[in-house]
Design a protein around this motif. Structure first.
Motif, mmCIF file in Angstrom:
data_model
loop_
_atom_site.group_PDB
_atom_site.id
_atom_site.type_symbol
_atom_site.label_atom_id
_atom_site.label_comp_id
_atom_site.label_asym_id
_atom_site.label_seq_id
_atom_site.Cartn_x
_atom_site.Cartn_y
_atom_site.Cartn_z
ATOM 1 N N PHE A 9 67.190 -15.809 36.147
ATOM 2 C CA PHE A 9 68.321 -14.590 37.250
ATOM 3 C C PHE A 9 68.648 -15.318 38.370
ATOM 4 C CE2 PHE A 9 65.305 -11.568 34.998
ATOM 5 C CZ PHE A 9 67.153 -10.477 34.327
ATOM 6 N N ARG A 10 69.484 -15.889 38.422
ATOM 7 C CA ARG A 10 69.801 -16.471 39.060
ATOM 8 C C ARG A 10 70.271 -15.722 40.519
ATOM 9 N NH1 ARG A 10 70.198 -21.544 42.546
ATOM 10 N NH2 ARG A 10 72.313 -21.596 43.512
ATOM 11 N N LEU A 11 69.892 -16.305 41.966
ATOM 12 C CA LEU A 11 69.845 -15.335 43.230
ATOM 13 C C LEU A 11 70.542 -16.254 44.293
ATOM 14 C CD1 LEU A 11 66.403 -14.020 43.157
ATOM 15 C CD2 LEU A 11 67.905 -13.287 42.514
ATOM 16 N N GLU A 14 69.898 -14.725 50.140
ATOM 17 C CA GLU A 14 69.155 -13.130 50.081
ATOM 18 C C GLU A 14 69.880 -11.958 50.162
ATOM 19 O OE1 GLU A 14 67.492 -11.550 54.382
ATOM 20 O OE2 GLU A 14 67.647 -13.652 54.670
ATOM 21 N N ALA A 15 70.985 -11.594 50.009
ATOM 22 C CA ALA A 15 71.359 -10.332 49.723
ATOM 23 C C ALA A 15 71.170 -10.235 47.766
ATOM 24 C CB ALA A 15 72.567 -10.409 49.934
ATOM 25 N N ALA A 16 71.345 -11.020 47.265
ATOM 26 C CA ALA A 16 70.670 -11.292 45.304
ATOM 27 C C ALA A 16 69.440 -10.780 45.440
ATOM 28 C CB ALA A 16 71.021 -12.558 44.981
ATOM 29 N N THR A 17 68.458 -11.523 46.485
ATOM 30 C CA THR A 17 67.112 -11.666 46.506
ATOM 31 C C THR A 17 66.969 -10.449 46.553
ATOM 32 O OG1 THR A 17 66.704 -13.925 46.801
ATOM 33 C CG2 THR A 17 65.277 -12.356 47.201
ATOM 34 N N SER A 18 67.118 -9.855 47.555
ATOM 35 C CA SER A 18 66.926 -8.048 47.744
ATOM 36 C C SER A 18 67.487 -7.061 46.771
ATOM 37 C CB SER A 18 67.600 -7.500 49.870
ATOM 38 O OG SER A 18 67.299 -8.349 50.131
ATOM 39 N N ALA A 19 68.796 -7.931 46.174
ATOM 40 C CA ALA A 19 68.839 -6.622 45.055
ATOM 41 C C ALA A 19 67.839 -6.849 43.701
ATOM 42 C CB ALA A 19 70.484 -7.403 45.101
ATOM 43 N N PRO A 39 56.958 -20.912 46.262
ATOM 44 C CA PRO A 39 56.637 -21.779 47.536
ATOM 45 C C PRO A 39 56.731 -21.012 48.921
ATOM 46 C CG PRO A 39 58.159 -22.497 46.564
ATOM 47 C CD PRO A 39 58.330 -22.222 45.499
ATOM 48 N N LEU A 40 55.590 -21.489 49.612
ATOM 49 C CA LEU A 40 56.511 -21.131 51.276
ATOM 50 C C LEU A 40 58.278 -21.270 51.941
ATOM 51 C CD1 LEU A 40 53.873 -21.817 52.949
ATOM 52 C CD2 LEU A 40 54.366 -20.096 52.318
ATOM 53 N N GLY A 41 58.648 -19.851 52.271
ATOM 54 C CA GLY A 41 59.799 -19.477 51.911
ATOM 55 C C GLY A 41 60.640 -19.503 50.899
ATOM 56 N N ILE A 131 63.386 -22.533 44.539
ATOM 57 C CA ILE A 131 64.747 -23.111 45.713
ATOM 58 C C ILE A 131 64.985 -24.295 44.778
ATOM 59 C CG2 ILE A 131 65.398 -23.566 47.257
ATOM 60 C CD1 ILE A 131 61.979 -23.787 48.669
ATOM 61 N N GLU A 132 66.239 -23.477 44.249
ATOM 62 C CA GLU A 132 67.529 -24.168 43.644
ATOM 63 C C GLU A 132 68.536 -24.411 44.499
ATOM 64 O OE1 GLU A 132 68.768 -23.248 40.098
ATOM 65 O OE2 GLU A 132 66.012 -23.483 38.867
ATOM 66 N N GLY A 133 68.713 -25.518 45.435
ATOM 67 C CA GLY A 133 70.245 -25.673 46.104
ATOM 68 C C GLY A 133 69.600 -25.051 47.927
ATOM 69 N N ASP A 134 71.002 -24.190 47.320
ATOM 70 C CA ASP A 134 71.314 -22.844 48.789
ATOM 71 C C ASP A 134 69.978 -22.395 47.646
ATOM 72 O OD1 ASP A 134 72.268 -25.112 50.342
ATOM 73 O OD2 ASP A 134 74.104 -24.288 49.988
#
Length: 155
Positions: A9-11, A14-19, A39-41, A131-134
């Motif tokens: 799933f592409r996130l 932060e809103a997509a991660t929360s969703a 990883p951290l962050g 983490i992938e780019g932004d």
């Protein structure tokens, strides 16, 4: 849209991660765990916070349990324990602080599940966040009762 709890799933933010966390809250059941690696962050705590707030209240104070190791929350339909195992030195420590009991009475969110050294709960959804780019990518791998389960998610 109903999605099966498997695959990537592409996130985008932060809103997509929360969703995603909120969507998974609706599928989580007593005796089950969601195991978060990355990883951290990467957004593990963001996902966990959204899931917990979906089960409790939107304003629930959800600090990272990095130093307390575990935080317990009572939801209307399900209690959940949020474990951060980063500082553990052995799998036994997780069980000493109540992992078995948390799964008997509710569900568990486990950050850094690799610290359990293969002693993972059988009914779990493993989520690896990279983490992938932004943005982020969440890879969901179901085990036990999570296999074949769907959940409502709009990314």
């Amino acid at each position: 849209m109903i999605s099966e709890a498997v695959g990537d799933f592409r996130l985008d933010d932060e809103a997509a991660t929360s969703a995603l966390g909120a969507a998974l809250a609706g599928a989580l059941r007593i005796g089950e765990a969601i195991c978060l690696t990355g990883p951290l962050g990467a957004g593990k705590s963001t996902l966990a916070r959204a899931l917990i707030r979906s089960l409790t209240t939107p304003t629930e104070d959800v600090p990272s349990p990095t130093f307390t190791l575990v935080q317990f929350y009572e939801g209307a339909a399900l209690s959940v324990a949020h474990f951060d195992l980063y500082r553990l030195t052995s799998a036994d420590e997780a069980y000493e602080i109540g992992l078995d009991e948390a799964l008997e009475d509710g569900a568990a969110l486990i950050e850094w599940p690799e610290r359990l050294e293969g002693r993972l709960p059988p009914d779990r959804l493993d989520i690896e966040i990279t983490i992938e780019g932004d943005g982020r990518r969440a890879r969901l791998t179901p085990s036990g009762a999570w296999e074949g389960r769907g959940f409502e998610f709009r990314s």
